[in-house]
Design a protein around this motif. Structure first.
Motif, PDB file in Angstrom:
ATOM      1  N   SER A   1       4.892   5.850  -6.473  1.00 17.33           N
ATOM      2  CA  SER A   1       4.871   4.377  -6.520  1.00 17.33           C
ATOM      3  C   SER A   1       4.617   3.934  -7.961  1.00 17.33           C
ATOM      4  CB  SER A   1       3.758   3.845  -5.609  1.00 17.33           C
ATOM      5  OG  SER A   1       3.967   4.227  -4.286  1.00 17.33           O
ATOM      6  N   PRO A   2       5.592   4.139  -8.845  1.00 17.60           N
ATOM      7  CA  PRO A   2       5.345   3.939 -10.275  1.00 17.60           C
ATOM      8  C   PRO A   2       5.089   2.498 -10.704  1.00 17.60           C
ATOM      9  CG  PRO A   2       7.666   4.408  -9.882  1.00 17.60           C
ATOM     10  CD  PRO A   2       6.947   4.603  -8.572  1.00 17.60           C
ATOM     11  N   ASP A   3       5.450   1.523  -9.901  1.00 16.15           N
ATOM     12  CA  ASP A   3       5.278   0.122 -10.282  1.00 16.15           C
ATOM     13  C   ASP A   3       4.215  -0.589  -9.458  1.00 16.15           C
ATOM     14  OD1 ASP A   3       8.797   0.073 -10.667  1.00 16.15           O
ATOM     15  OD2 ASP A   3       7.321   0.199 -12.271  1.00 16.15           O
ATOM     16  N   HIS A   4       3.413   0.154  -8.717  1.00 15.86           N
ATOM     17  CA  HIS A   4       2.421  -0.462  -7.842  1.00 15.86           C
ATOM     18  C   HIS A   4       1.289  -1.048  -8.704  1.00 15.86           C
ATOM     19  CE1 HIS A   4      -0.583  -1.025  -4.770  1.00 15.86           C
ATOM     20  NE2 HIS A   4       0.326  -0.752  -3.845  1.00 15.86           N
ATOM     21  N   PRO A   5       1.134  -2.381  -8.708  1.00 13.80           N
ATOM     22  CA  PRO A   5       0.186  -3.007  -9.638  1.00 13.80           C
ATOM     23  C   PRO A   5      -1.268  -2.591  -9.428  1.00 13.80           C
ATOM     24  CG  PRO A   5       1.076  -4.631  -8.110  1.00 13.80           C
ATOM     25  CD  PRO A   5       1.835  -3.369  -7.884  1.00 13.80           C
TER      26      PRO A   5
ATOM     27  N   THR B   1       0.842  -1.187   0.000  1.00 16.26           N
ATOM     28  CA  THR B   1       0.000   0.000   0.000  1.00 16.26           C
ATOM     29  C   THR B   1       0.878   1.238   0.000  1.00 16.26           C
ATOM     30  OG1 THR B   1      -0.136  -0.009   2.395  1.00 16.26           O
ATOM     31  CG2 THR B   1      -1.911  -1.124   1.207  1.00 16.26           C
ATOM     32  N   PRO B   2       0.353   2.315  -0.572  1.00 16.85           N
ATOM     33  CA  PRO B   2       1.122   3.559  -0.533  1.00 16.85           C
ATOM     34  C   PRO B   2       1.187   4.089   0.893  1.00 16.85           C
ATOM     35  CG  PRO B   2      -0.876   3.785  -1.881  1.00 16.85           C
ATOM     36  CD  PRO B   2      -0.865   2.416  -1.312  1.00 16.85           C
ATOM     37  N   SER B   3       2.122   5.005   1.135  1.00 10.43           N
ATOM     38  CA  SER B   3       2.222   5.608   2.460  1.00 10.43           C
ATOM     39  C   SER B   3       0.944   6.386   2.772  1.00 10.43           C
ATOM     40  CB  SER B   3       3.440   6.529   2.509  1.00 10.43           C
ATOM     41  OG  SER B   3       3.260   7.605   1.610  1.00 10.43           O
ATOM     42  N   ALA B   4       0.782   6.782   4.032  1.00 10.92           N
ATOM     43  CA  ALA B   4      -0.466   7.414   4.489  1.00 10.92           C
ATOM     44  C   ALA B   4      -0.891   8.610   3.627  1.00 10.92           C
ATOM     45  CB  ALA B   4      -0.348   7.795   5.952  1.00 10.92           C
ATOM     46  N   PRO B   5      -0.021   9.609   3.351  1.00 14.23           N
ATOM     47  CA  PRO B   5      -0.477  10.726   2.514  1.00 14.23           C
ATOM     48  C   PRO B   5      -0.861  10.270   1.109  1.00 14.23           C
ATOM     49  CG  PRO B   5       1.586  11.283   3.616  1.00 14.23           C
ATOM     50  CD  PRO B   5       1.326   9.829   3.866  1.00 14.23           C
ATOM     51  N   LEU B   6      -0.111   9.331   0.571  1.00 15.34           N
ATOM     52  CA  LEU B   6      -0.447   8.818  -0.757  1.00 15.34           C
ATOM     53  C   LEU B   6      -1.738   8.018  -0.723  1.00 15.34           C
ATOM     54  CD1 LEU B   6       3.027   7.728  -2.155  1.00 15.34           C
ATOM     55  CD2 LEU B   6       1.695   9.760  -2.729  1.00 15.34           C
ATOM     56  N   GLN B   7      -2.011   7.373   0.386  1.00 15.91           N
ATOM     57  CA  GLN B   7      -3.256   6.620   0.516  1.00 15.91           C
ATOM     58  C   GLN B   7      -4.455   7.557   0.391  1.00 15.91           C
ATOM     59  OE1 GLN B   7      -3.563   3.119   0.874  1.00 15.91           O
ATOM     60  NE2 GLN B   7      -5.661   3.635   0.299  1.00 15.91           N
TER      61      GLN B   7
ATOM     62  N   LYS C   1       3.767  -6.934 -15.201  1.00 16.16           N
ATOM     63  CA  LYS C   1       5.221  -7.129 -15.182  1.00 16.16           C
ATOM     64  C   LYS C   1       5.735  -6.970 -13.748  1.00 16.16           C
ATOM     65  CE  LYS C   1       9.565  -5.544 -17.130  1.00 16.16           C
ATOM     66  NZ  LYS C   1      10.254  -4.563 -17.960  1.00 16.16           N
ATOM     67  N   SER C   2       5.169  -6.011 -13.035  1.00 10.36           N
ATOM     68  CA  SER C   2       5.555  -5.765 -11.654  1.00 10.36           C
ATOM     69  C   SER C   2       5.086  -6.886 -10.725  1.00 10.36           C
ATOM     70  CB  SER C   2       4.967  -4.431 -11.196  1.00 10.36           C
ATOM     71  OG  SER C   2       5.184  -4.220  -9.834  1.00 10.36           O
ATOM     72  N   ALA C   3       3.902  -7.447 -11.025  1.00  7.10           N
ATOM     73  CA  ALA C   3       3.322  -8.506 -10.185  1.00  7.10           C
ATOM     74  C   ALA C   3       2.730  -9.576 -11.100  1.00  7.10           C
ATOM     75  CB  ALA C   3       2.250  -7.928  -9.259  1.00  7.10           C
ATOM     76  N   PRO C   4       3.543 -10.508 -11.570  1.00  9.87           N
ATOM     77  CA  PRO C   4       3.071 -11.511 -12.531  1.00  9.87           C
ATOM     78  C   PRO C   4       1.926 -12.390 -12.038  1.00  9.87           C
ATOM     79  CG  PRO C   4       5.464 -11.519 -12.414  1.00  9.87           C
ATOM     80  CD  PRO C   4       4.972 -10.629 -11.302  1.00  9.87           C
ATOM     81  N   ASP C   5       1.689 -12.428 -10.738  1.00  9.47           N
ATOM     82  CA  ASP C   5       0.595 -13.235 -10.203  1.00  9.47           C
ATOM     83  C   ASP C   5      -0.655 -12.393  -9.908  1.00  9.47           C
ATOM     84  OD1 ASP C   5       1.685 -11.816  -8.093  1.00  9.47           O
ATOM     85  OD2 ASP C   5       1.541 -13.474  -6.665  1.00  9.47           O
TER      86      ASP C   5
ATOM     87  N   LYS D   1      -2.260   9.383 -11.220  1.00 14.23           N
ATOM     88  CA  LYS D   1      -0.912   9.734 -11.683  1.00 14.23           C
ATOM     89  C   LYS D   1      -0.094  10.380 -10.577  1.00 14.23           C
ATOM     90  CE  LYS D   1      -1.699  10.141 -16.620  1.00 14.23           C
ATOM     91  NZ  LYS D   1      -1.642  11.042 -17.776  1.00 14.23           N
ATOM     92  N   ARG D   2      -0.751  11.126  -9.712  1.00 13.00           N
ATOM     93  CA  ARG D   2      -0.037  11.727  -8.578  1.00 13.00           C
ATOM     94  C   ARG D   2       0.537  10.638  -7.680  1.00 13.00           C
ATOM     95  NH1 ARG D   2      -3.727  16.054  -5.695  1.00 13.00           N
ATOM     96  NH2 ARG D   2      -1.875  16.146  -4.355  1.00 13.00           N
TER      97      ARG D   2
END
Length: 115
Positions: free
Chosen positions: A44-48, A9-15, A76-80, A38-39
């Motif tokens: 977290s550019p690779d967060h699936p 999960t993203p950090s609290a402000p990002l959440q 690609k970041s999370a193949p499952d 996008k913000r």
């Protein structure tokens, strides 16, 4: 096409920003939702899950190319990440890339053989 939590999960402000993006998406304001997603993706550019949710709004805006790229990055970041494969197949199918869609659905079936 709900997103499956990945445990990351993203950090609290990002959440809070992510939550706002999801709220906008649920209200049907996909253009603004993409901006908010996008913000979060800047941090977290690779967060699936975030990529997946952003792609869903992009697909709603009929921006299938960008939706497909986001979903490709997600899997690609999370193949499952089953929801990522499902949504990638659906976007590819909508975009008439039927061979690619079949491959994505095949990955999904390999992950969830009983579905």
């Amino acid at each position: 096409m709900a997103a499956k939590p990945t445990g990351r999960t993203p950090s609290a402000p990002l959440q809070a920003i992510f939550d706002e993006a999801v709220a906008l998406q649920r209200q049907g304001d996909h253009k603004r939702a993409v901006k908010w997603f996008k913000r979060v993706l800047k941090q977290s550019p690779d967060h699936p899950q975030i990529l997946n949710m952003c792609a869903l709004s992009l697909a709603e805006l009929n921006d299938l190319g960008r939706a497909e790229k986001a979903l490709e990055k997600a899997v690609k970041s999370a193949p499952d990440f089953a929801d990522g494969w499902l949504n990638l197949g659906m976007v590819q199918q909508k975009n008439q890339a039927l061979d690619a869609a079949a491959a994505s659905y095949g990955k999904l079936c390999a992950l969830l053989p009983n579905s």
